[in-house]
Design a protein around this motif. Structure first.
Motif, PDB file in Angstrom:
ATOM      1  N   ASP A  30       0.830  -1.209   0.000  1.00 33.86           N
ATOM      2  CA  ASP A  30       0.000   0.000   0.000  1.00 33.86           C
ATOM      3  C   ASP A  30       0.862   1.256   0.000  1.00 33.86           C
ATOM      4  N   ARG A  33       2.373   1.621  -3.530  1.00 28.16           N
ATOM      5  CA  ARG A  33       1.365   1.992  -4.535  1.00 28.16           C
ATOM      6  C   ARG A  33       1.007   3.471  -4.428  1.00 28.16           C
ATOM      7  N   GLN A  34       0.824   3.971  -3.214  1.00 31.15           N
ATOM      8  CA  GLN A  34       0.482   5.382  -3.058  1.00 31.15           C
ATOM      9  C   GLN A  34       1.659   6.285  -3.426  1.00 31.15           C
TER      10      GLN A  34
END
Length: 523
Positions: A30, A33-34
């Motif tokens: 996560d 990805r951000q």
């Protein structure tokens, strides 16, 4: 934003760059990805982390491709490279650093997210070999964390998955503030400090070092912020320096633990570990002092005897049990108000019964015997360290100094009393009978007062009981007071210049006196 200087002095910018290299991969996908989709980061990553990110469909450059050097020695060497550490340690406001980065094709790193091989978890496992432990000593990870923390003015280091969300929230505001990066640097240095301490302690134990070292360090990771300390005006937090002890336990129900709960629970744990699991035992405590301790044929009987030893003080107390909570014991525990109960386990049916007392804190600590080998107390400008008082009493070493000799049953009772008195604040006196405490005199400024309190608490039950003292009797007055109350045997360490007076009084009054040779002060 990365800024490099060309040979003619002109500047040009490149996208932000993050190095992700983690053992604990919680939240890493996560985060990556951000970083890529929302903040235009490029990512370089080591083997295992790179594979995880690639499988998640995230574009990543392997460290080996970025450095041009393969991972070698089974992965022992992968990030120890000038292109990595140059990008971490470079100062953006120094022309010399900018020139060297350009000439060596090195990019600034904006983020270093690294956590370490799980050394602490590895050595906490049963039967772990030295070779297995050694392989979990991280080298490249601490080097990157320390380098990034040192250069916090130019990049940010994240050494724990719990920090990812906070970093992303800060990033969403715009540029990362210096204050935030400095905060992350402090956390990072705490982590490497704790990591090195764990390794140092492991080697000390491995090498059989029993002496206290010339340098002694304390570190820990915050488990939780507590509502307050001993009193509401005192801030407090719970820290752990291992994956054993209370951190390995679980709370089945009840309110959040307080500072005083944890202090009392630790005192309770220390007492209950005196008793082997083949003899059901229970201890009820208040303010770190036992108000009742008992051994019986069943756990429920042991608890009821311990509670009834001083049911006034036991109200709102802390209970420690040395066996799994069963239905009869759970039923007994729900008949009054208690703050906490700790045991090595709890039967499913017992859990349902205990839930009737929803505010009761019920904890399961599978290994009650796991504790620190040293005790530490803070003083102004430093702290004191001593080996814990974990001496196992051996009646064969005791000295029987009176004409009257103890029976085997009396020896067994004195052994029980000794196990309890070492956990009572000095001056400490414990009166017992049938492996149950009858009266406890704790924390008194003189031993005469402690004797009187213990005998008064025991009341009419004193006759035929055993009295244990954590320190010697400086005069014979306490011996005479005990005998008058019906005490038939006394165990004390001895060592007073007036021992002969106490022994003479015991002989005169026809009671047994045994010198253990071991003092058990607890301040």
């Amino acid at each position: 934003m990365n800024v490099l200087a060309s040979s003619d002095g002109a500047e040009y910018s490149m996208g932000r760059l993050a190095l992700l290299s983690v053992s604990d991969k919680s939240g890493i996908v996560d985060l990556a990805r951000q970083l890529v989709t929302e903040f235009d980061f490029e990512i370089i990553s080591s083997g295992g982390t790179a594979k995880t990110l690639q499988e998640a469909g995230i574009n990543v450059t392997k460290v080996s491709d970025y450095t041009g050097s393969p991972e070698i020695l089974g992965g022992r060497v992968k990030t120890l490279h000038p292109r990595i550490h140059g990008g971490i340690l470079a100062r953006r406001d120094l022309a010399e650093d900018l020139a060297e980065l350009e000439s060596n094709s090195i990019r600034f790193l904006d983020l270093v997210a690294v956590n370490l091989y799980p050394f602490e978890k590895t050595i906490a496992q049963p039967n772990v070999t030295v070779a297995e432990a050694i392989e979990k000593i991280d080298i490249g990870g601490p080097a990157m964390i320390r380098a990034a923390a040192k250069n916090f003015a130019n990049l940010t280091v994240l050494c724990d998955p719990s920090l990812y969300e906070e970093y992303l929230a800060e990033l969403a505001k715009g540029d990362i503030s210096l204050e935030f990066s400095q905060k992350m640097a402090g956390i990072a240095f705490n982590r490497t400090f704790a990591y090195d301490r764990a390794i140092s302690t492991y080697f000390a134990e491995l090498n059989g070092n029993t002496d206290l070292p010339d340098a002694y360090s304390i570190s820990g990771n915050k488990v939780q912020t507590l509502r307050y300390g001993e009193n509401p005006h005192q801030p407090a937090a719970w820290y752990s320096n291992s994956n054993t002890g209370w951190s390995s336990g679980s709370q089945l129900q009840g309110k959040e633990l307080s500072y005083n709960n944890l202090v009392d629970l630790e005192a309770a744990r220390r007492i209950i570990t005196e008793f082997p699991t083949d003899e059901p035992a229970a201890a009820v405590l208040k303010h770190t002092n036992p108000c009742g301790v008992a051994v019986a044929d069943t756990l429920a009987a042991a608890y009821e005897q311990a509670f009834n030893a001083d049911n006034v003080s036991a109200f709102g107390g802390i209970v420690a049990l040395n066996k799994t909570i069963d239905v009869p014991t759970a039923t007994a525990l729900t008949t009054t108000f208690l703050e906490c109960v700790v045991a090595p386990g709890c039967d499913e049916d017992a859990k349902e019964i205990l839930q009737k007392k929803s505010k009761l804190r019920v904890l399961v600590l599978p290994d009650l015997a796991t504790g620190e080998k040293n005790t530490i107390k803070a003083i102004a400008g430093g702290f004191l360290v001593q080996a814990s008082d974990d001496l196992i009493e051996n009646p064969d070493r005791w000295e029987i100094v009176t004409e009257k000799k103890p029976s085997p049953a009396e020896i067994a009772e004195m052994l029980f009393a000794q196990k309890v008195v070492k956990h009572v604040k000095s001056n400490a006196i414990v009166v017992t009978k049938n492996r149950t405490t009858l009266g406890i005199g704790a924390g008194q400024m003189n031993r005469v007062g402690a004797v009187k309190i213990a005998l008064e608490e025991a009341g009419e039950q004193t006759s035929g009981g055993i009295l244990a003292s954590d320190g010697f009797f400086p005069f014979d007055d306490s011996v005479r007071t005990a005998a008058a109350a019906g005490i038939k045997a006394i165990i004390q360490p001895g060592g007073s210049i007036r021992d002969k007076d106490s022994i003479a009084a015991a002989n005169e009054l026809g009671i047994v006196m045994v010198l253990s040779g071991t003092r058990h002060f607890l301040h």
